[in-house]
Each structure stands twice: as structure tokens, then as C-alpha cells.
Design a protein around this motif. Structure first.
Motif, PDB file in Angstrom:
ATOM      1  N   HIS A  92       0.879  -1.158  -0.067  1.00  0.00           N
ATOM      2  CA  HIS A  92       0.084  -0.166  -0.101  1.00  0.00           C
ATOM      3  C   HIS A  92       0.890   1.187   0.023  1.00  0.00           C
ATOM      4  CE1 HIS A  92      -2.525   2.880   1.897  1.00  0.00           C
ATOM      5  NE2 HIS A  92      -3.474   2.540   1.255  1.00  0.00           N
ATOM      6  N   GLY A  93       1.869   1.302   0.896  1.00  0.00           N
ATOM      7  CA  GLY A  93       2.852   2.281   0.855  1.00  0.00           C
ATOM      8  C   GLY A  93       3.520   2.808  -0.293  1.00  0.00           C
ATOM      9  N   THR A  94       4.153   1.493  -1.093  1.00  0.00           N
ATOM     10  CA  THR A  94       4.718   1.778  -2.431  1.00  0.00           C
ATOM     11  C   THR A  94       3.765   2.437  -3.385  1.00  0.00           C
ATOM     12  OG1 THR A  94       5.996  -0.156  -1.875  1.00  0.00           O
ATOM     13  CG2 THR A  94       5.904   0.482  -4.150  1.00  0.00           C
ATOM     14  N   VAL A  95       2.509   2.096  -3.489  1.00  0.00           N
ATOM     15  CA  VAL A  95       1.431   2.792  -4.427  1.00  0.00           C
ATOM     16  C   VAL A  95       1.173   4.221  -3.923  1.00  0.00           C
ATOM     17  CG1 VAL A  95      -0.907   2.474  -5.063  1.00  0.00           C
ATOM     18  CG2 VAL A  95       0.438   0.479  -4.839  1.00  0.00           C
ATOM     19  N   ARG A  96       1.198   4.333  -2.728  1.00  0.00           N
ATOM     20  CA  ARG A  96       0.814   5.848  -2.221  1.00  0.00           C
ATOM     21  C   ARG A  96       2.203   6.609  -2.700  1.00  0.00           C
ATOM     22  NH1 ARG A  96      -3.153   7.112   1.035  1.00  0.00           N
ATOM     23  NH2 ARG A  96      -1.914   8.708   1.829  1.00  0.00           N
ATOM     24  N   ASN A  97       3.413   5.860  -2.676  1.00  0.00           N
ATOM     25  CA  ASN A  97       4.550   6.833  -2.979  1.00  0.00           C
ATOM     26  C   ASN A  97       4.657   7.140  -4.550  1.00  0.00           C
ATOM     27  OD1 ASN A  97       5.677   6.916  -0.275  1.00  0.00           O
ATOM     28  ND2 ASN A  97       6.972   5.098  -0.884  1.00  0.00           N
ATOM     29  N   TYR A  98       4.348   6.095  -5.557  1.00  0.00           N
ATOM     30  CA  TYR A  98       4.207   6.222  -6.881  1.00  0.00           C
ATOM     31  C   TYR A  98       3.283   7.283  -7.132  1.00  0.00           C
ATOM     32  CZ  TYR A  98       7.188   2.279  -7.962  1.00  0.00           C
ATOM     33  OH  TYR A  98       8.127   1.390  -8.310  1.00  0.00           O
ATOM     34  N   LEU A  99       1.941   7.332  -6.521  1.00  0.00           N
ATOM     35  CA  LEU A  99       0.968   8.351  -6.753  1.00  0.00           C
ATOM     36  C   LEU A  99       1.439   9.725  -6.328  1.00  0.00           C
ATOM     37  CD1 LEU A  99      -2.295   6.423  -5.552  1.00  0.00           C
ATOM     38  CD2 LEU A  99      -1.596   7.465  -7.987  1.00  0.00           C
ATOM     39  N   SER A 100       2.154   9.674  -5.340  1.00  0.00           N
ATOM     40  CA  SER A 100       2.491  11.176  -4.742  1.00  0.00           C
ATOM     41  C   SER A 100       3.777  11.766  -5.721  1.00  0.00           C
ATOM     42  CB  SER A 100       2.986  11.171  -3.520  1.00  0.00           C
ATOM     43  OG  SER A 100       4.111  10.555  -3.244  1.00  0.00           O
ATOM     44  N   GLU A 101       4.397  10.752  -6.274  1.00  0.00           N
ATOM     45  CA  GLU A 101       5.537  11.061  -7.099  1.00  0.00           C
ATOM     46  C   GLU A 101       5.150  11.605  -8.530  1.00  0.00           C
ATOM     47  OE1 GLU A 101       9.172  11.047  -7.608  1.00  0.00           O
ATOM     48  OE2 GLU A 101       8.798  11.193  -5.321  1.00  0.00           O
ATOM     49  N   ALA A 102       4.186  10.815  -9.000  1.00  0.00           N
ATOM     50  CA  ALA A 102       3.281  11.201 -10.184  1.00  0.00           C
ATOM     51  C   ALA A 102       2.640  12.644 -10.180  1.00  0.00           C
ATOM     52  CB  ALA A 102       2.377  10.329 -10.460  1.00  0.00           C
ATOM     53  N   ILE A 103       1.944  12.924  -8.933  1.00  0.00           N
ATOM     54  CA  ILE A 103       1.285  14.025  -8.623  1.00  0.00           C
ATOM     55  C   ILE A 103       2.186  15.195  -8.620  1.00  0.00           C
ATOM     56  CG2 ILE A 103       0.061  15.360  -6.869  1.00  0.00           C
ATOM     57  CD1 ILE A 103      -1.478  12.409  -6.066  1.00  0.00           C
ATOM     58  N   GLY A 104       3.257  15.105  -7.990  1.00  0.00           N
ATOM     59  CA  GLY A 104       4.369  15.975  -7.919  1.00  0.00           C
ATOM     60  C   GLY A 104       4.853  16.447  -9.089  1.00  0.00           C
ATOM     61  N   LYS A 105       5.349  15.534  -9.926  1.00  0.00           N
ATOM     62  CA  LYS A 105       5.752  15.652 -11.318  1.00  0.00           C
ATOM     63  C   LYS A 105       5.082  16.436 -12.025  1.00  0.00           C
ATOM     64  CE  LYS A 105       9.011  11.528 -11.488  1.00  0.00           C
ATOM     65  NZ  LYS A 105       9.268  10.172 -12.221  1.00  0.00           N
ATOM     66  N   LEU A 106       3.736  16.158 -12.061  1.00  0.00           N
ATOM     67  CA  LEU A 106       2.758  16.876 -12.956  1.00  0.00           C
ATOM     68  C   LEU A 106       2.150  18.282 -12.361  1.00  0.00           C
ATOM     69  CD1 LEU A 106       0.738  13.799 -14.041  1.00  0.00           C
ATOM     70  CD2 LEU A 106       2.254  15.059 -15.335  1.00  0.00           C
ATOM     71  N   GLY A 107       2.723  18.545 -11.060  1.00  0.00           N
ATOM     72  CA  GLY A 107       2.490  19.786 -10.465  1.00  0.00           C
ATOM     73  C   GLY A 107       0.664  19.747 -10.029  1.00  0.00           C
ATOM     74  N   ALA A 108       0.132  18.471  -9.961  1.00  0.00           N
ATOM     75  CA  ALA A 108      -1.308  18.591  -9.748  1.00  0.00           C
ATOM     76  C   ALA A 108      -1.508  18.591  -8.404  1.00  0.00           C
ATOM     77  CB  ALA A 108      -1.707  17.186 -10.444  1.00  0.00           C
ATOM     78  N   ALA A 109      -2.861  18.893  -8.181  1.00  0.00           N
ATOM     79  CA  ALA A 109      -3.442  19.001  -6.780  1.00  0.00           C
ATOM     80  C   ALA A 109      -3.553  17.703  -5.914  1.00  0.00           C
ATOM     81  CB  ALA A 109      -4.576  19.843  -6.795  1.00  0.00           C
ATOM     82  N   ASN A 110      -4.021  16.467  -6.946  1.00  0.00           N
ATOM     83  CA  ASN A 110      -4.450  15.370  -6.369  1.00  0.00           C
ATOM     84  C   ASN A 110      -4.401  14.314  -7.591  1.00  0.00           C
ATOM     85  OD1 ASN A 110      -6.743  15.373  -8.217  1.00  0.00           O
ATOM     86  ND2 ASN A 110      -7.692  16.937  -6.454  1.00  0.00           N
TER      87      ASN A 110
END
Length: 200
Positions: free
Chosen positions: A168-186
């Protein structure tokens, strides 16, 4: 003769492409398929010179189909014919090994010319799209793309973790990385942005 297999999920488009290409004296349409898996079976059975495929299809996508052809080292060249005028899709298509990328709103004669060019060993890419494709690089890696795609389909982090055999933690990390790279809010905004750019 240039022997062609068509893979297109819309019956009317498939029929129109087949009829148009059969008017050409040097092109023979061997068959057609309405989804990725049946297209893969037909590629192996009919051994065409060129596969003409859409990107989005049921089962496996056109890009996955092209990647499979490359992986099995089959002597089949590929042309994508799509409505997706997005640079990200073109970049991914070229990375997958396609020789041609045309838009469905291009003049019909462009496809026959593209088939001849590709059959001779050349490339045929929509010129405007080719220019745009190199203007902005895709920041996502394969795993981030995969996780973001599932998130955009409405799966929770736990569901994605189960589906991909990740924690679960790894998936959350991938999601937050993607969100950060795209400069998105969620995650939903990140998914929407990545789809717009053609990175998913």
C-alpha cells in the motif's frame, strides 16, 4: 503486393479503411480484427507485411500489440491510425517501434502512401505532431503511469496494491511522485493532465 492487416475496434472505420486500401493496385488487405488479442492471433496466422492499428482497442492496446510484435521479433511493420493528436502518444508509439503514425482526419490517400513508405523501410509520421512530440518530455516512469491509470479508473491505493502485487505504501509513493511531477493537486487532476498530454 503490400500485404496488410487492419486492427480497429469500430466496424464502420474498419470497413472504410479496408475498402479504400483495396482500391490500390499494390495493396492487399489480408484481414481485419476488432480487438488487440484477435489482431495478435491474425498477425501470427496471416503474417502481413504491415499492421495498421488504432491505439485504443479492447483487450490489448495498439501500442501493446506493436510491442508484442517487437518482442517476438516478427517481420511486421506497424502504422498507427488514430484520433489521438497528442505528442505523448506519438512518443510512446515511436518507443514501441511503430514506423508510421497518422491521424484519422488526414486525407485518405495519405494512408496508402504511408504504407508504401513504411513497406520500403521508411517512416511516415504526421509532420505537425512530430514537431510537437519533442517539445515536452514525459516525466512519468512506467510504474507511475500504471498506478496513475488505475487511480484514474477509480481504484483505491489498496486495490491498486493488490492488483500490482505491491505494498500500500509503495503505491502511495508512486502516486505522490506522479502528482508532484505533474504539478497536480491530487491523483484525479494528475490523471486528467497525463491523459491530456498523451502520457497515459
Amino acid at each position: 503486393m503490400i500485404r496488410v492487416l487492419l486492427a480497429e475496434d469500430q466496424a464502420m472505420v474498419r470497413g472504410a479503411l479496408s475498402a479504400l486500401l483495396n482500391l490500390e493496385s499494390d495493396i492487399e488487405v489480408l484481414g481485419s480484427a476488432s480487438d488487440g488479442e484477435s489482431a495478435w492471433r491474425e498477425v501470427q496466422r496471416l503474417k502481413p507485411d504491415v499492421l495498421v492499428t488504432d491505439i485504443e482497442m479492447p483487450g490489448i492496446t495498439g501500442l501493446e500489440l506493436v510491442q508484442r510484435i517487437q518482442r517476438y521479433e516478427l517481420p511486421v511493420k506497424s502504422i498507427i491510425v488514430t484520433t489521438f493528436a497528442r505528442p505523448g502518444f506519438l512518443r510512446r508509439a515511436l518507443d514501441a517501434g511503430v514506423s508510421g503514425y497518422l491521424l484519422k482526419d488526414a486525407p485518405a490517400e495519405n494512408l496508402a502512401e504511408a504504407l508504401r513508405t513504411v513497406h520500403r523501410g521508411g517512416r511516415s509520421i504526421d509532420p505537425q505532431l512530430a514537431l510537437e512530440a519533442w517539445s515536452e518530455a514525459d516525466p512519468l516512469n512506467d510504474r507511475e503511469r500504471q498506478v496513475l491509470r488505475f487511480a484514474g479508473e477509480g481504484l483505491s491505493a489498496s486495490d491498486i496494491a493488490t492488483k500490482l502485487n505491491l505494498s500500500h505504501g509503495t503505491v502511495r509513493n508512486y502516486l505522490s511522485e506522479a502528482i508532484g511531477k505533474l504539478g497536480a493537486a491530487n491523483r484525479i487532476e494528475a490523471y486528467r493532465l497525463a491523459r491530456q498530454k498523451g502520457w497515459l
